[in-house]
Design a protein around this motif. Structure first.
Motif, short mmCIF file in Angstrom:
data_model
loop_
_atom_site.label_atom_id
_atom_site.label_comp_id
_atom_site.label_asym_id
_atom_site.label_seq_id
_atom_site.Cartn_x
_atom_site.Cartn_y
_atom_site.Cartn_z
N MET A 1 0.46 30.94 28.82
CA MET A 1 -0.89 30.42 28.13
C MET A 1 -1.24 29.07 29.54
O MET A 1 -1.67 28.42 29.35
CB MET A 1 -0.08 29.37 26.84
CG MET A 1 -0.36 30.83 25.92
SD MET A 1 0.49 30.01 23.71
CE MET A 1 -0.52 29.22 23.65
N ALA A 2 0.46 28.70 29.72
CA ALA A 2 -0.53 27.34 30.44
C ALA A 2 -1.60 27.62 31.49
O ALA A 2 -2.53 26.77 32.51
CB ALA A 2 1.28 26.87 31.47
N HIS A 3 -1.24 29.23 32.64
CA HIS A 3 -1.76 29.65 32.46
C HIS A 3 -3.52 29.07 32.66
O HIS A 3 -4.52 29.31 33.81
CB HIS A 3 -1.78 31.05 33.47
CG HIS A 3 -2.94 31.14 34.60
ND1 HIS A 3 -2.92 31.36 36.36
CD2 HIS A 3 -3.29 32.73 34.61
CE1 HIS A 3 -4.17 32.01 35.80
NE2 HIS A 3 -4.04 32.78 35.70
N LEU A 4 -3.83 30.29 31.25
CA LEU A 4 -5.00 30.11 30.93
C LEU A 4 -5.14 28.30 31.05
O LEU A 4 -7.11 28.56 31.12
CB LEU A 4 -5.01 30.79 29.88
CG LEU A 4 -4.86 32.04 29.72
CD1 LEU A 4 -4.48 33.29 28.25
CD2 LEU A 4 -5.30 33.05 30.41
N ALA A 5 -4.88 27.72 30.78
CA ALA A 5 -5.54 26.22 29.71
C ALA A 5 -4.98 25.76 31.74
O ALA A 5 -6.73 24.78 31.72
CB ALA A 5 -3.88 25.83 29.44
N ARG A 6 -4.96 25.70 32.29
CA ARG A 6 -4.84 25.46 33.78
C ARG A 6 -6.05 26.30 34.11
O ARG A 6 -7.26 25.46 35.34
CB ARG A 6 -4.57 25.15 34.75
CG ARG A 6 -3.05 24.72 34.30
CD ARG A 6 -1.72 24.38 35.29
NE ARG A 6 -0.31 23.48 34.78
CZ ARG A 6 0.80 23.45 34.14
NH1 ARG A 6 0.65 25.41 34.42
NH2 ARG A 6 1.70 23.43 34.04
N THR A 7 -6.12 26.91 34.31
CA THR A 7 -7.52 28.13 34.65
C THR A 7 -8.97 27.29 34.06
O THR A 7 -10.05 26.66 34.48
CB THR A 7 -7.44 29.34 34.50
OG1 THR A 7 -6.33 29.89 35.29
CG2 THR A 7 -8.67 29.57 35.11
N ALA A 8 -8.51 27.04 32.78
CA ALA A 8 -10.17 26.78 31.61
C ALA A 8 -10.05 24.88 31.94
O ALA A 8 -11.94 24.65 33.01
CB ALA A 8 -9.79 26.51 30.19
N ALA A 9 -9.54 24.72 32.59
CA ALA A 9 -9.64 23.20 33.10
C ALA A 9 -10.12 23.03 33.94
O ALA A 9 -10.86 21.94 34.86
CB ALA A 9 -7.92 22.14 33.10
N ASP A 10 -9.68 23.77 35.32
CA ASP A 10 -10.46 23.50 36.69
C ASP A 10 -11.66 23.78 36.57
O ASP A 10 -12.86 23.43 37.29
CB ASP A 10 -9.77 24.45 37.52
CG ASP A 10 -8.29 24.39 37.76
OD1 ASP A 10 -8.35 23.27 37.96
OD2 ASP A 10 -7.79 25.48 38.01
N LEU A 11 -12.66 25.04 35.56
CA LEU A 11 -13.69 25.22 35.54
C LEU A 11 -14.30 24.12 34.46
O LEU A 11 -15.85 24.18 35.11
CB LEU A 11 -13.87 26.65 34.53
CG LEU A 11 -12.95 27.85 34.76
CD1 LEU A 11 -12.84 29.31 34.06
CD2 LEU A 11 -14.14 28.47 36.06
#
Length: 203
Positions: free
Chosen positions: A1-11
């Motif tokens: 979930m952390a990986h998904l959230a950080r990826t989304a934040a970069d986008l």
């Protein structure tokens, strides 16, 4: 979930929140769309998870500084000043995040609820209130958890007013929140009574 959230934040940072879709998040994170939706049913949930991760990190850093700022008012203003800095830097995230939080009213509290771990802003308010009760700064005949929720509602109200009217100064709204929480809206007992306003005549 952390990986998904950080990826989304970069986008979000690269393309803007509104332009990013769940499909883009899944592709950038190199996961199937179904995997993303299993963790986050909507984009706002991804945003909220990232914001809570950021908040937990920031609160952990602020906690040490709070130790040297006695009194509820000084501690609360210190936290709210940092909150104002973040809100003014990320205004586009606030409206979707707040809508998501309001839709989640009644959900199960965070795992840190009622603990000394400051992973949510309500936990921080509760910690400040319990400290204030122990020092005599805040009355102790009221439940600290209820007081923290009441202060959180005032805090959210200040952010909503600022979002609706960007000409307002968020720090001033937050300062007014602290004053209202500590002193209420009633006039001091020594203040002279004012005449009641006269009813307006119908035209």
């Amino acid at each position: 979930m952390a990986h998904l959230a950080r990826t989304a934040a970069d986008l979000f940072e690269a393309h803007g929140y509104e332009a990013v879709t769940m499909e883009l998040i899944a592709a950038a994170a190199d996961v199937a769309k179904g995997t993303l939706y299993n963790h986050f049913p909507v984009k706002e949930a991804v945003l909220a998870h990232w914001l809570h991760m950021e908040l937990a990190t920031n609160l952990a850093m602020l906690h040490e500084a709070l130790q040297t700022r006695p009194g509820f008012a000084e501690g609360a203003r210190f936290v709210l000043d940092h909150s104002a800095n973040w809100c003014e830097t990320h205004p586009d995230y606030l409206a979707p995040y707040l809508r998501f939080r309001f839709l989640g009213i009644g959900a199960v509290p965070s795992a840190s609820h009622d603990s000394e771990q400051l992973s949510d802003i309500v936990d921080t308010f509760g910690w400040l209130i319990r400290r204030g009760q122990a020092s005599g700064d805040i009355r102790d005949d009221l439940d600290a958890e209820s007081l923290a929720i009441a202060f959180h509602h005032l805090y959210l109200g200040a952010m909503l007013r600022w979002l609706a009217d960007p000409s307002l100064r968020l720090r001033e709204e937050f300062n007014a929140t602290v004053e209202l929480f500590l002193h209420g809206a009633a006039s001091p007992a020594s203040a002279p009574a004012k005449a009641s306003p006269k009813p307006r005549k119908k035209s």
